[in-house]
Motif scaffolding. Sequence first.
Motif, PDB file in Angstrom:
ATOM      1  N   LEU A   1       0.845  -1.191   0.000  1.00  0.00           N
ATOM      2  CA  LEU A   1       0.000   0.000   0.000  1.00  0.00           C
ATOM      3  C   LEU A   1       0.884   1.245   0.000  1.00  0.00           C
ATOM      4  N   PRO A   2       0.445   2.332  -0.647  1.00  0.00           N
ATOM      5  CA  PRO A   2       1.273   3.538  -0.793  1.00  0.00           C
ATOM      6  C   PRO A   2       1.817   4.071   0.530  1.00  0.00           C
ATOM      7  N   GLU A   3       0.999   4.042   1.592  1.00  0.00           N
ATOM      8  CA  GLU A   3       1.447   4.566   2.883  1.00  0.00           C
ATOM      9  C   GLU A   3       2.594   3.730   3.452  1.00  0.00           C
ATOM     10  N   PHE A   4       2.552   2.419   3.193  1.00  0.00           N
ATOM     11  CA  PHE A   4       3.609   1.522   3.674  1.00  0.00           C
ATOM     12  C   PHE A   4       4.918   1.824   2.946  1.00  0.00           C
ATOM     13  N   GLU A   5       4.839   1.993   1.640  1.00  0.00           N
ATOM     14  CA  GLU A   5       6.043   2.286   0.861  1.00  0.00           C
ATOM     15  C   GLU A   5       6.608   3.646   1.237  1.00  0.00           C
ATOM     16  N   ALA A   6       5.707   4.635   1.405  1.00  0.00           N
ATOM     17  CA  ALA A   6       6.155   5.987   1.734  1.00  0.00           C
ATOM     18  C   ALA A   6       6.905   6.009   3.064  1.00  0.00           C
ATOM     19  N   ALA A   7       6.422   5.193   4.024  1.00  0.00           N
ATOM     20  CA  ALA A   7       7.069   5.148   5.337  1.00  0.00           C
ATOM     21  C   ALA A   7       8.442   4.477   5.254  1.00  0.00           C
ATOM     22  N   PHE A  37       3.916   4.487  11.963  1.00  0.00           N
ATOM     23  CA  PHE A  37       3.076   5.352  11.125  1.00  0.00           C
ATOM     24  C   PHE A  37       1.659   4.780  11.028  1.00  0.00           C
ATOM     25  N   LEU A  91      -1.733   3.700   8.938  1.00  0.00           N
ATOM     26  CA  LEU A  91      -2.037   3.198   7.594  1.00  0.00           C
ATOM     27  C   LEU A  91      -3.531   2.921   7.502  1.00  0.00           C
ATOM     28  N   SER A  92      -4.178   3.552   6.547  1.00  0.00           N
ATOM     29  CA  SER A  92      -5.622   3.360   6.358  1.00  0.00           C
ATOM     30  C   SER A  92      -5.867   2.335   5.253  1.00  0.00           C
ATOM     31  N   THR A  94      -8.150   1.935  10.160  1.00  0.00           N
ATOM     32  CA  THR A  94      -6.810   2.515  10.221  1.00  0.00           C
ATOM     33  C   THR A  94      -5.989   1.762  11.262  1.00  0.00           C
ATOM     34  N   GLU A 108      -1.961   1.084  13.079  1.00  0.00           N
ATOM     35  CA  GLU A 108      -0.662   1.696  13.368  1.00  0.00           C
ATOM     36  C   GLU A 108       0.417   0.646  13.147  1.00  0.00           C
TER      37      GLU A 108
END
Length: 446
Positions: free
Chosen positions: A207-213, A225, A227-228, A242, A244
């Motif tokens: 997921l994008p949030e995982f990669e961004a982190a 971080f 993640l939704s 969501t 954490e």
Amino acid sequence: MATAVETLDKLERRLTISFPIADVQSEVEKRLKLRARTAKAPGFRPGKVPMKMVAAQHGYQVENEVLNDKVGQAFNAAANENKLRVAGYPRIEPKSGEGVAEGSLAFDATFEIYPEVVVGDLSSAEVEQVKAEVSDAEIDKTIDILRKQRVHFHVKGEQGAHGDGGDLSAKNGDRATLDFVGKIDGVEFAGGKAEDFAFVLGEGRMLPEFEAATLGLRSGESKTFPLSFPADYHGKDVAGKTAEFTVTLKKLEWAHLPEVDAEFAKSLGVDDGDLVKMRADIKENLEREVKGRVKAKTKDSVMDALVKAVEFDVPKSLVEQDGQRLAEMTRQDMAQRGMNVADVPFPPELFTVQAERRVRLGLILAELVKANNLQATAEQIKAQVEDFAQSYEDPQQVVKYYFSDRNRLAEVEALVLEENVVNYVLGKSKVTDKVLPFDELMGNNA
């Protein structure tokens, strides 16, 4: 004997067939005597079992066999006498009461006939003839893909023959190996924890949030971080919620793509490592793939035009049969992919639209082939097999493979026949050239 054919619907017909009971009894006795020659029973030698015992043991089965044969023979005779082209199988029902002669058995046979298919003037039919080209840009893209398929990963910071990877922080293209744990409302959830989990950043696997982190981390560093999960996430327990997450980067590797040199060319089968020959081989393979896809898209356009241009009623029985065949093919395909389909229903009704189109096209093509002598010739079949064989290392072995099996040749013949129909329609219809970009043709737009 059979009654006159009765019209029930556009394609549905019914007739009554009958025959003397004595004929059935005579045939049953004859077959039981044949069974008696080899019949076995405790206390009797083979072939010496009394007829009463043979009749008791096999009579019901033999009588059904005789009835089925008699009905089938009577129906076929009636169909031939009335010059009926029967579609599918008749529905046979016993008939009794008024109209049934004494000492006779009668059955109603309800069935469908093939429609009259008339392919008229095709000059107003609109067909798109697809075209596409292979340029140097497509060859370059293909080489990049081939390089990525042969990528090697090296630990960042460790000096090697190809360098140390430079920046020690995670960036797109790097392979990250990490531990992670996710919690919702402070509680770990199924599938939210892993150790030594590896993925390549930038490939969209996570997921994008995982990669961004993960981007920017160095080996040994951790990050927490939120993640939704999307509402349509495949894990229903966490969809729309969501969590954490805490990730700890354990190893970071950078990607080394092979140089486009003689060694690279040799890895692609170019024995002398000639880069010019390598590009020529890649272009030839791409053109072969493009040719196949272009033909397929043009064929689809031709088939769409024929469906619109030729109207007739399609036998429901044939659609039902093809729907069942498609359902079974889908089940087998999913099973071969490792899916558990033992308890999954595959109602043929789900395939009715597809089956109806297939049957309709089959009837149209059969009429076109018959009316215009479009049968596949031996020369065409041979040429098609040889064309298939060109993409293999040992073409002659492939040719032998096809010509050693009539079923395989029949499949090739069907393809050639379709191509003959496509070429015929292209010569009769209103054709518009449609140039497709390479990526769109190959489905690489994403």
